[in-house]
Motif scaffolding. Structure first.
Motif, mmCIF file in Angstrom:
data_model
loop_
_atom_site.group_PDB
_atom_site.id
_atom_site.type_symbol
_atom_site.label_atom_id
_atom_site.label_comp_id
_atom_site.label_asym_id
_atom_site.label_seq_id
_atom_site.Cartn_x
_atom_site.Cartn_y
_atom_site.Cartn_z
ATOM 1 N N VAL A 202 50.932 31.982 15.891
ATOM 2 C CA VAL A 202 50.362 33.321 15.774
ATOM 3 C C VAL A 202 50.910 33.920 14.483
ATOM 4 C CG1 VAL A 202 50.209 35.637 16.757
ATOM 5 C CG2 VAL A 202 50.141 33.625 18.256
ATOM 6 N N ALA A 203 50.023 34.407 13.618
ATOM 7 C CA ALA A 203 50.461 34.871 12.306
ATOM 8 C C ALA A 203 49.778 36.182 11.930
ATOM 9 C CB ALA A 203 50.175 33.813 11.238
ATOM 10 N N LEU A 204 50.516 37.000 11.185
ATOM 11 C CA LEU A 204 49.997 38.228 10.588
ATOM 12 C C LEU A 204 49.772 37.954 9.115
ATOM 13 C CD1 LEU A 204 49.469 41.348 10.904
ATOM 14 C CD2 LEU A 204 51.851 41.651 10.170
ATOM 15 N N HIS A 205 48.600 38.350 8.601
ATOM 16 C CA HIS A 205 48.219 38.075 7.219
ATOM 17 C C HIS A 205 47.937 39.384 6.484
ATOM 18 C CE1 HIS A 205 47.320 33.870 8.556
ATOM 19 N NE2 HIS A 205 46.931 34.502 9.651
ATOM 20 N N LEU A 206 48.671 39.643 5.413
ATOM 21 C CA LEU A 206 48.429 40.797 4.548
ATOM 22 C C LEU A 206 48.094 40.259 3.161
ATOM 23 C CD1 LEU A 206 48.408 43.832 3.951
ATOM 24 C CD2 LEU A 206 50.877 43.675 3.525
ATOM 25 N N GLN A 207 46.864 40.533 2.705
ATOM 26 C CA GLN A 207 46.384 39.922 1.475
ATOM 27 C C GLN A 207 45.749 40.962 0.550
ATOM 28 O OE1 GLN A 207 43.580 37.172 3.233
ATOM 29 N NE2 GLN A 207 45.097 35.537 3.319
ATOM 30 N N VAL A 208 45.943 40.763 -0.754
ATOM 31 C CA VAL A 208 45.309 41.584 -1.782
ATOM 32 C C VAL A 208 44.831 40.632 -2.865
ATOM 33 C CG1 VAL A 208 45.598 43.410 -3.487
ATOM 34 C CG2 VAL A 208 46.807 43.553 -1.305
ATOM 35 N N GLY A 209 43.562 40.774 -3.268
ATOM 36 C CA GLY A 209 43.046 39.862 -4.267
ATOM 37 C C GLY A 209 41.852 40.405 -5.012
ATOM 38 N N VAL A 210 41.114 39.483 -5.612
ATOM 39 C CA VAL A 210 39.991 39.846 -6.470
ATOM 40 C C VAL A 210 38.771 39.042 -6.050
ATOM 41 C CG1 VAL A 210 40.588 38.080 -8.186
ATOM 42 C CG2 VAL A 210 39.282 40.101 -8.888
ATOM 43 N N GLY A 211 37.603 39.636 -6.232
ATOM 44 C CA GLY A 211 36.369 38.956 -5.871
ATOM 45 C C GLY A 211 35.276 39.189 -6.890
ATOM 46 N N GLY A 212 34.204 38.431 -6.741
ATOM 47 C CA GLY A 212 32.997 38.620 -7.529
ATOM 48 C C GLY A 212 31.811 38.762 -6.595
ATOM 49 N N GLN A 213 30.830 39.549 -7.009
ATOM 50 C CA GLN A 213 29.698 39.808 -6.121
ATOM 51 C C GLN A 213 28.400 39.938 -6.904
ATOM 52 O OE1 GLN A 213 30.212 43.577 -4.134
ATOM 53 N NE2 GLN A 213 30.830 44.628 -6.007
ATOM 54 N N TYR A 214 27.306 39.736 -6.173
ATOM 55 C CA TYR A 214 25.965 39.897 -6.741
ATOM 56 C C TYR A 214 25.108 40.564 -5.696
ATOM 57 C CZ TYR A 214 21.446 38.853 -8.792
ATOM 58 O OH TYR A 214 20.183 38.974 -9.326
ATOM 59 N N ARG A 215 24.449 41.632 -6.070
ATOM 60 C CA ARG A 215 23.622 42.373 -5.134
ATOM 61 C C ARG A 215 22.138 42.130 -5.405
ATOM 62 N NH1 ARG A 215 26.449 46.316 -2.192
ATOM 63 N NH2 ARG A 215 28.562 46.696 -2.945
ATOM 64 N N LEU A 216 21.354 42.009 -4.334
ATOM 65 C CA LEU A 216 19.919 41.784 -4.436
ATOM 66 C C LEU A 216 19.188 43.018 -3.960
ATOM 67 C CD1 LEU A 216 19.821 38.212 -2.854
ATOM 68 C CD2 LEU A 216 19.847 38.774 -5.277
ATOM 69 N N ARG A 217 18.129 43.390 -4.643
ATOM 70 C CA ARG A 217 17.306 44.507 -4.200
ATOM 71 C C ARG A 217 16.534 44.109 -2.950
ATOM 72 N NH1 ARG A 217 16.379 48.556 -7.917
ATOM 73 N NH2 ARG A 217 17.260 48.196 -9.996
#
Length: 218
Positions: A202-217
């Motif tokens: 059993v684990a607790l996860h605290l994460q901070v990071g970066v992402g990339g995204q693309y939005r569609l109409r």
């Protein structure tokens, strides 16, 4: 070269159309993990079973580092993602019979997560499998880290579930920041010399990071 730099800056800072309903994304989130004490059983042929209340350290910043990679999509206020969480565990309270035990390459948790948006927050429910790479020395017998998937020492070891929340920041640009707080529960059976070990985590996860995204109409 300057034009390429300007184009890159524009792509990062360019705002999206807020009305777009479909969103594709990928993110990478290192962080810290806290593994709760848990029972550990080790079974070997022609020997009595070993049992102990295991205390683990996770060493998130030691190579190979702890992280998650996610890829998925959202539509309006719901979505799905695939996550690979690279968790590591190292037994602290070793003994003469169990002088080394770790799953450090790692106690990988491959999951499918359901995403439910509530304002700027995302609630996540996940289920999947543990793909483990165990390392151990039991009663002086060192397990050779081979076999399994692709002959690389990885084994499909058991089920995992998780629950938690995440939030994205700077969401109107191609590149964004993301943070998450998750709790996972898993049960894995991994090989040792002449037997196996049962390893619930059993684990607790605290994460901070970066992402990339693309939005569609729509």
């Amino acid at each position: 070269m300057f034009k390429v730099f300007v184009f890159g800056v524009m792509m990062v800072l360019c705002p999206f159309d807020g009305e777009a309903q479909w969103r594709l994304f990928v993110n990478f989130t290192p962080g810290v993990s806290i593994v709760a004490p848990a029972p550990l059983w080790v079974h070997q042929q022609e020997h009595s079973s070993l049992y102990q209340w295991a205390h683990y350290r996770s060493e998130p910043f030691e190579a190979p580092i702890y992280y998650s990679i996610r890829i998925g999509y959202t539509h309006v206020d719901k979505g799905w993602e695939i996550e690979m969480n690279h968790l590591k565990i190292y037994l602290q309270n070793t003994s003469d019979d169990l002088s080394r035990f770790s799953v450090s390459h790692g106690y990988n948790q491959l999951m499918v997560n359901r995403l439910l948006m509530k304002g700027s927050w995302v609630r996540k429910y996940g289920v999947g499998v543990v793909v483990a790479h165990p390392e151990s020395t039991v009663r002086g017998l060192m397990y050779h880290e081979s076999g399994g998937l692709f002959g690389a020492g990885y084994h499909i070891a058991g089920p995992v579930v998780q629950y938690g929340w995440s939030r994205d920041f700077i969401t109107r640009s191609v590149v964004y920041l993301t943070a998450s707080l998750m709790v996972s529960g898993a049960y894995a059976r991994v090989p040792v010399v002449d037997g196996h070990a049962d390893v619930p985590v059993v684990a607790l996860h605290l994460q901070v990071g970066v992402g990339g995204q693309y939005r569609l109409r729509p």
